[in-house]
Design an enzyme around this catalytic site. Structure first.
Site, short mmCIF file in Angstrom:
data_model
loop_
_atom_site.label_atom_id
_atom_site.label_comp_id
_atom_site.label_asym_id
_atom_site.label_seq_id
_atom_site.Cartn_x
_atom_site.Cartn_y
_atom_site.Cartn_z
N HIS A 11 0.86 -1.18 0.00
CA HIS A 11 0.00 0.00 0.00
C HIS A 11 0.89 1.23 0.00
CE1 HIS A 11 1.15 -0.49 4.10
NE2 HIS A 11 0.41 -1.55 4.23
N ARG A 490 3.99 16.81 19.55
CA ARG A 490 4.64 16.25 18.35
C ARG A 490 5.13 17.43 17.51
NH1 ARG A 490 0.57 12.95 14.96
NH2 ARG A 490 0.31 15.00 14.06
#
Ligand SMILES: [Fe+2]
Length: 559
Positions: A11, A490
């Protein structure tokens, strides 16, 4: 020498183009096809190629199919035949279907290119392509390399060493030792799809890893080779988490509540993954020596584990590309092919994430008018956007070349005020339609990043939002919308040289508010991140954004 790199075996289908060792363009197929991850990872479709991404790469480089000298595909069928054991499948006949589809790659490439390809098609081992995607763009003269993902031909983890243009494999761990598969299983167990490791990572911050620590030690065991995974737990490509149900109780239905119990499972998984990664790191340090480290593979998107690795102290500098997952192997395969040529010069250009398509003002205006909207040309778009964000608006920020990799890094981003406690709920519920527990990230000016966050290391990859860093004491309360449950963020560091307009926007926000960061989330609402101005306009309308900046063109909700 023009090399086209392709990934499509599982994928995250993607294409990249390397011209005389320089990475000129790279893009994921999902951005054009608007199908997330481009395609399902099925045994019968490795030959479904990223045609639109390939076409973009050729156009951007100003090349025709006939100009391509090598097509590099990031999977090696011969290695698969050599190392993979068909009995790993629940039904071993599936392997013949997979191999048959790989045999079709040759013809599919020829059809896509409209020409014979023959010996110009090179198959590159999957983990070598991952390793190359990190090592060559890193700029390190030599480095230890760690690749961790679901599976390549048969390996799930690879330890290697790069020196000059050469990458040498030191060791690999084959199936069943797949941390990627454990995360896929756990994602399904927790009521998500197999692709939702990021959701599990977000949920983990709410849990107590101690509750299921012992149980997880039976699934992921630390050991001399690094770690070992219990085969019975994962079952090859099985997404029926029988053993997790036996250990932890019934799985969470997709629309079920999030209970403490689910959070504890996620937390124990995160902790077990960190321990496995650190154990591998010690082995890598023994076998490759210290110095610099390059990380790649889908597991290198785990910013909690990345931060643990960077702080472990075994390596002085860590580089992770913006696309460490399978899409990045399109670049990696092309770079392996380049470096295989005698006398090849060291590759350049792969360290920037801004490798995708861009659109000029004429194209932008045409899209705005076609949508029946009134465009307004801004004198100073970064300043206007910053003012709107500081006033509490949610702004679509679309400019320049699209990012390569799963994170929006200031060119296809939704931006909001990190100071407002309600920003997170508004974004999760009204705009992005996603789970409430999921965190948002800050984009912070490089000059001020250390004052607000404990970065722990000076990795270039802090520019790609790949590390979860603790907030400096006293800072979290000022920016509640970008602080996760465990006090980390993050972080994306923004340097002026890397993205001058985005840097200018945050600088204007800083001048107005005294806070040198904005909330940055990807420009999408569950679909792939927007690619074209028309995609951005559709999401702007559908998600109820307050304003949209397309380069210097602005449209607003009431305009
Ligand atoms: Fe991979």
């Amino acid at each position: 020498m023009n090399i086209l790199g392709l990934n499509s075996v599982f994928h995250e289908s993607a294409a990249a183009i390397v011209v005389d060792g320089r990475v000129v363009a790279a893009c994921e197929e999902e951005r054009f096809s608007r199908i997330k991850h481009a395609k399902e990872a099925r045994v019968d479709n490795p030959h479904e190629l990223p045609e639109q991404a390939m076409r973009f790469c050729l156009d951007y480089a100003g090349l025709l199919p006939d100009d391509i000298d090598i097509v590099a595909y990031s999977f090696e069928p011969r290695l698969r035949r050599l190392k993979f054991r068909p009995e790993w499948w629940p039904d071993s006949s599936l392997e013949s279907v997979f191999l048959h589809s790989l045999d079709e790659v040759d013809g599919a490439v020829a059809r896509m290119m409209g020409r014979r390809v023959g010996r110009a098609l090179k198959f590159v081992p999957h983990h070598l392509a991952h390793a190359a995607s990190a090592y060559y763009p890193s700029g390190f003269d030599k480095a230890a390399i760690l690749v961790i993902d679901g599976i390549g031909e048969a390996d799930c983890t690879m330890l290697a060493r790069g020196e000059g243009n050469h990458i040498g494999v030191l060791a690999s761990l084959s199936y069943p030792h797949s941390l990627g598969f454990v995360w896929e299983q756990a994602s399904v167990y927790l009521g998500f799809s197999a692709y939702d490791a990021a959701k599990v990572m977000g949920l983990a911050a709410y849990g107590d890893p101690g509750v299921f620590r012992r149980a997880f030690a039976s699934i992921i065991q630390e050991g001399e080779q690094g770690y070992a995974v219990d085969a019975e737990t994962i079952g090859f490509k099985s997404l029926e988490p029988h053993r997790l149900v036996a250990l932890f109780g019934p799985r969470r239905p997709p629309d079920g509540e999030f209970l403490r119990h689910h959070m504890n499972v996620a937390a124990a998984l995160q902790e077990a993954t960190d321990r496995a990664a650190l154990s591998l790191l010690r082995r890598l340090e023994r076998e490759a020596g210290g110095g610099a480290l390059c990380l790649a593979g889908g597991v290198a998107l785990n910013c909690v584990t990345n931060d643990r690795i960077a702080r472990a102290g075994a390596f002085s500098d860590v580089f992770i590309p913006s696309a460490p997952h399978d899409a990045g192997t399109a670049i990696g395969a092309a770079l392996v092919a380049h470096c295989a040529k005698r006398g090849a010069k060291r590759p350049t250009g792969g360290a920037t994430p801004y490798l995708g398509p861009e659109y000029d003002e004429r194209e932008t205006l045409a899209a705005v008018r076609a949508a029946g909207l009134k465009p307004r040309k801004c004198r100073d778009a970064p300043r206007e956007a910053a003012e709107m964000i500081a006033d509490g608006n949610i702004v679509g920020w679309f400019q320049g070349r699209m990012e390569f990799g799963p994170r929006a890094l200031g060119n296809r981003s939704l931006l909001a005020d990190p100071r407002r406690p309600d920003t997170r709920a508004i974004l999760n519920q009204r705009v992005k339609h996603r789970e409430e527990f999921r965190p948002f990230a800050p984009s912070v000016l490089a000059e001020h990043a250390e004052e607000w966050f404990d970065l722990g290391s000076s990795s270039r990859s802090h520019e790609f939002m790949l590390f979860a860093c603790p907030t400096r004491p006293g800072r979290a309360a000022r920016i509640p919308a970008v602080i996760h449950e465990d006090g980390t963020a993050r972080v994306q560091i923004v340097r002026r040289a890397a993205n001058p307009r985005y840097h200018a926007l945050i600088s204007r926000f800083f001048e107005r508010t005294g806070v040198p960061l904005v909330l940055n989330t990807s420009f999408n609402d569950n679909e792939p991140i927007v690619c074209t101005p028309a995609d951005a306009i559709a999401t702007f309308r559908g998600a109820g954004l307050d304003a949209l900046f397309l380069g210097d063109i602005c449209v607003t909700r009431d305009g």
